[in-house]
Scaffold this motif. Structure first.
Motif, short mmCIF file in Angstrom:
data_model
loop_
_atom_site.label_atom_id
_atom_site.label_comp_id
_atom_site.label_asym_id
_atom_site.label_seq_id
_atom_site.Cartn_x
_atom_site.Cartn_y
_atom_site.Cartn_z
N LEU A 127 -51.66 -40.25 -42.34
CA LEU A 127 -52.66 -41.25 -42.67
C LEU A 127 -52.06 -42.63 -42.85
O LEU A 127 -52.68 -43.63 -42.48
CB LEU A 127 -53.41 -40.83 -43.94
CG LEU A 127 -54.39 -39.66 -43.80
CD1 LEU A 127 -54.93 -39.26 -45.17
CD2 LEU A 127 -55.52 -40.01 -42.85
N ALA A 128 -50.86 -42.70 -43.40
CA ALA A 128 -50.20 -44.01 -43.56
C ALA A 128 -49.92 -44.63 -42.20
O ALA A 128 -50.12 -45.84 -42.01
CB ALA A 128 -48.92 -43.86 -44.37
N GLY A 129 -49.50 -43.82 -41.25
CA GLY A 129 -49.27 -44.33 -39.90
C GLY A 129 -50.57 -44.79 -39.25
O GLY A 129 -50.62 -45.84 -38.60
N LEU A 130 -51.64 -44.03 -39.46
CA LEU A 130 -52.94 -44.41 -38.93
C LEU A 130 -53.42 -45.71 -39.56
O LEU A 130 -53.94 -46.59 -38.87
CB LEU A 130 -53.95 -43.29 -39.18
CG LEU A 130 -55.40 -43.58 -38.78
CD1 LEU A 130 -55.50 -43.86 -37.28
CD2 LEU A 130 -56.29 -42.43 -39.19
N ARG A 131 -53.25 -45.83 -40.87
CA ARG A 131 -53.64 -47.06 -41.58
C ARG A 131 -52.94 -48.27 -40.99
O ARG A 131 -53.57 -49.30 -40.70
CB ARG A 131 -53.30 -46.92 -43.06
CG ARG A 131 -53.55 -48.17 -43.88
CD ARG A 131 -52.76 -48.18 -45.15
NE ARG A 131 -51.32 -48.09 -44.85
CZ ARG A 131 -50.42 -47.56 -45.64
NH1 ARG A 131 -50.77 -47.02 -46.80
NH2 ARG A 131 -49.15 -47.53 -45.29
N ASP A 132 -51.64 -48.14 -40.78
CA ASP A 132 -50.87 -49.27 -40.24
C ASP A 132 -51.31 -49.61 -38.83
O ASP A 132 -51.42 -50.79 -38.47
CB ASP A 132 -49.38 -48.93 -40.26
CG ASP A 132 -48.84 -48.75 -41.68
OD1 ASP A 132 -49.52 -49.18 -42.64
OD2 ASP A 132 -47.75 -48.16 -41.81
N ARG A 133 -51.58 -48.60 -38.04
CA ARG A 133 -52.01 -48.83 -36.65
C ARG A 133 -53.39 -49.48 -36.61
O ARG A 133 -53.63 -50.40 -35.83
CB ARG A 133 -52.02 -47.50 -35.89
CG ARG A 133 -52.37 -47.63 -34.45
CD ARG A 133 -51.29 -48.40 -33.72
NE ARG A 133 -51.74 -48.64 -32.36
CZ ARG A 133 -51.02 -49.19 -31.44
NH1 ARG A 133 -49.79 -49.57 -31.71
NH2 ARG A 133 -51.49 -49.37 -30.25
N LEU A 134 -54.30 -49.03 -37.46
CA LEU A 134 -55.63 -49.63 -37.52
C LEU A 134 -55.55 -51.09 -37.95
O LEU A 134 -56.23 -51.95 -37.37
CB LEU A 134 -56.53 -48.85 -38.48
CG LEU A 134 -57.03 -47.50 -37.99
CD1 LEU A 134 -57.66 -46.72 -39.14
CD2 LEU A 134 -58.02 -47.66 -36.85
N ALA A 135 -54.72 -51.37 -38.94
CA ALA A 135 -54.57 -52.76 -39.39
C ALA A 135 -53.97 -53.62 -38.29
O ALA A 135 -54.42 -54.76 -38.06
CB ALA A 135 -53.70 -52.81 -40.64
N HIS A 136 -53.00 -53.09 -37.58
CA HIS A 136 -52.36 -53.84 -36.49
C HIS A 136 -53.35 -54.15 -35.37
O HIS A 136 -53.30 -55.21 -34.75
CB HIS A 136 -51.18 -53.03 -35.94
CG HIS A 136 -50.46 -53.72 -34.83
ND1 HIS A 136 -50.75 -53.47 -33.51
CD2 HIS A 136 -49.49 -54.67 -34.84
CE1 HIS A 136 -49.99 -54.23 -32.75
NE2 HIS A 136 -49.20 -54.96 -33.54
N ASP A 137 -54.27 -53.21 -35.11
CA ASP A 137 -55.24 -53.37 -34.03
C ASP A 137 -56.48 -54.15 -34.45
O ASP A 137 -57.39 -54.34 -33.65
CB ASP A 137 -55.65 -52.01 -33.47
CG ASP A 137 -54.53 -51.35 -32.68
OD1 ASP A 137 -53.55 -52.03 -32.33
OD2 ASP A 137 -54.63 -50.13 -32.43
N GLY A 138 -56.53 -54.58 -35.71
CA GLY A 138 -57.63 -55.42 -36.16
C GLY A 138 -58.82 -54.69 -36.75
O GLY A 138 -59.88 -55.28 -36.94
N PHE A 139 -58.68 -53.42 -37.05
CA PHE A 139 -59.76 -52.65 -37.66
C PHE A 139 -59.55 -52.60 -39.18
O PHE A 139 -59.28 -51.55 -39.75
CB PHE A 139 -59.82 -51.24 -37.07
CG PHE A 139 -60.13 -51.21 -35.61
CD1 PHE A 139 -61.43 -51.36 -35.17
CD2 PHE A 139 -59.11 -51.04 -34.68
CE1 PHE A 139 -61.73 -51.34 -33.81
CE2 PHE A 139 -59.41 -51.02 -33.32
CZ PHE A 139 -60.72 -51.17 -32.89
N ASP A 140 -59.68 -53.75 -39.81
CA ASP A 140 -59.36 -53.86 -41.23
C ASP A 140 -60.22 -52.99 -42.15
O ASP A 140 -59.67 -52.36 -43.06
CB ASP A 140 -59.41 -55.32 -41.67
CG ASP A 140 -58.32 -56.15 -41.02
OD1 ASP A 140 -57.24 -55.59 -40.75
OD2 ASP A 140 -58.55 -57.36 -40.79
#
Length: 58
Positions: free
Chosen positions: A23-36
């Motif tokens: 989940l931490a990896g998913l969180r970081d990826r979502l933030a990086h892709d602009g899905f805040d």
């Protein structure tokens, strides 16, 4: 029933560790892709898993 020492981590706790990491990896990826908003939601789940693991360790 848990085998071994009372309060000792079990296989379920290992699954929570792996889930929190994923989940931490998913969180970081979502933030990086602009899905805040989604990143914040997943971040809350990471925090809940981390809180659980902290409580188990005590």
């Amino acid at each position: 029933m848990k085998a071994g020492h009372p309060g000792a981590p079990d296989l379920g706790d290992l699954v929570i560790v792996l889930l929190a990491s994923t989940l931490a990896g998913l969180r970081d990826r979502l933030a990086h892709d602009g899905f805040d908003p989604a990143a914040e939601l997943v971040g809350d789940l990471v925090e809940m898993a981390d809180d659980y693991l902290t409580a188990v360790a005590d």
